[in-house]
Design a protein around this motif. Structure first.
Motif, PDB file in Angstrom:
ATOM      1  N   GLU A  90     -10.326  -3.355  -0.219  1.00  0.00           N
ATOM      2  CA  GLU A  90     -11.229  -2.352  -0.769  1.00  0.00           C
ATOM      3  C   GLU A  90     -10.589  -1.650  -1.963  1.00  0.00           C
ATOM      4  N   ILE A  96       0.840  -1.199   0.000  1.00  0.00           N
ATOM      5  CA  ILE A  96       0.000   0.000   0.000  1.00  0.00           C
ATOM      6  C   ILE A  96       0.879   1.255   0.000  1.00  0.00           C
ATOM      7  N   GLU A 117      -7.409 -11.294  -2.598  1.00  0.00           N
ATOM      8  CA  GLU A 117      -8.081 -10.369  -1.674  1.00  0.00           C
ATOM      9  C   GLU A 117      -9.601 -10.501  -1.660  1.00  0.00           C
ATOM     10  N   ALA A 162     -10.444   1.905   2.891  1.00  0.00           N
ATOM     11  CA  ALA A 162     -10.169   1.518   4.274  1.00  0.00           C
ATOM     12  C   ALA A 162      -9.251   0.314   4.401  1.00  0.00           C
ATOM     13  N   SER A 163      -9.098  -0.463   3.332  1.00  0.00           N
ATOM     14  CA  SER A 163      -8.261  -1.657   3.408  1.00  0.00           C
ATOM     15  C   SER A 163      -7.673  -1.949   2.040  1.00  0.00           C
ATOM     16  N   ARG A 164      -6.688  -2.811   2.023  1.00  0.00           N
ATOM     17  CA  ARG A 164      -6.100  -3.238   0.746  1.00  0.00           C
ATOM     18  C   ARG A 164      -7.156  -3.903  -0.122  1.00  0.00           C
ATOM     19  N   TYR A 203      -5.774   5.590   2.882  1.00  0.00           N
ATOM     20  CA  TYR A 203      -6.706   4.864   3.742  1.00  0.00           C
ATOM     21  C   TYR A 203      -7.952   5.693   4.060  1.00  0.00           C
TER      22      TYR A 203
END
Length: 205
Positions: A62, A39, A116, A58-60, A54
């Motif tokens: 996402e 990230i 993911e 909010a997350s990798r 972020y």
């Protein structure tokens, strides 16, 4: 120098849109080179900090989801531009060529998505682009060019699986990228050819 009034959020919204665009562009570029890229590297390529990234994703998972959605939108546009009005077999060949160019370019992004995202989510992203294939296969079945002893939905699944299997084989080093379009086309045309003396079946989407 003019300043933005405290209650005016238009500038901030414009900045947010620019940041999101930059982040997604960087994610596509970076993930297409390395599905394990961090990230932090994506944020650096986008010209933003990790906190900013972020703040939008909010997350990798996402971020990968959003990047994958973007490339499938591009695939949908590319397939929509293909002329499918002629012989269904020729149109299928053209759709495979257009689809494969995108799959080949972003094969590493697909690897990242598979790591993911749930399989159902990946397939859901494909559904918009796959409608072009579904429409063509259904027409080919009505015209008697493609087999109609199997439902259209199954023929679409075979198309989807074959392209992804080719991508996997290239990643494993067992298939050259240059050879993939011809092999995919030969495989699918063979699979879709009506078998001799097959009983007719009502097609379904």
């Amino acid at each position: 120098m003019a300043t933005t009034p405290a209650g005016d959020t238009r500038g901030r919204r414009a900045d947010a849109r620019r940041n999101i665009t930059a982040i997604l562009d960087a994610a596509l570029t970076c993930l297409s080179r390395d599905p394990d890229v961090s990230i932090g590297e994506i944020a650096k390529a986008a010209g933003v900090g990790r906190v900013t990234l972020y703040g939008h994703f909010a997350s990798r998972a996402e971020l990968v989801d959003a990047a994958f959605a973007r490339i499938l939108q591009q695939a949908d546009q590319a397939l929509a531009a293909v002329d499918t009005s002629g012989d269904p077999r020729h149109a299928l060949t053209d759709l495979i060529a257009s689809s494969w160019r995108i799959v080949a370019r972003f094969r590493a992004l697909l690897v990242a998505a598979e790591r993911e995202l749930a399989a159902e989510r990946i397939r859901a992203h494909h559904d918009q682009a796959l409608r072009h294939i579904r429409t063509l296969l259904a027409r080919g079945q009505r015209d008697g060019v493609f087999r109609n002893d199997l439902p259209t939905s199954w023929l679409v699944a075979v198309f989807y699986s074959t392209l992804h299997s080719a991508a996997d084989e290239i990643t494993a080093g067992r298939l050259r990228e240059h050879d993939a379009p011809q092999m995919i086309t030969a495989t699918l045309l063979s699979a879709y050819t009506p078998p001799p003396d097959s009983p007719p079946r009502t097609t379904s989407a």
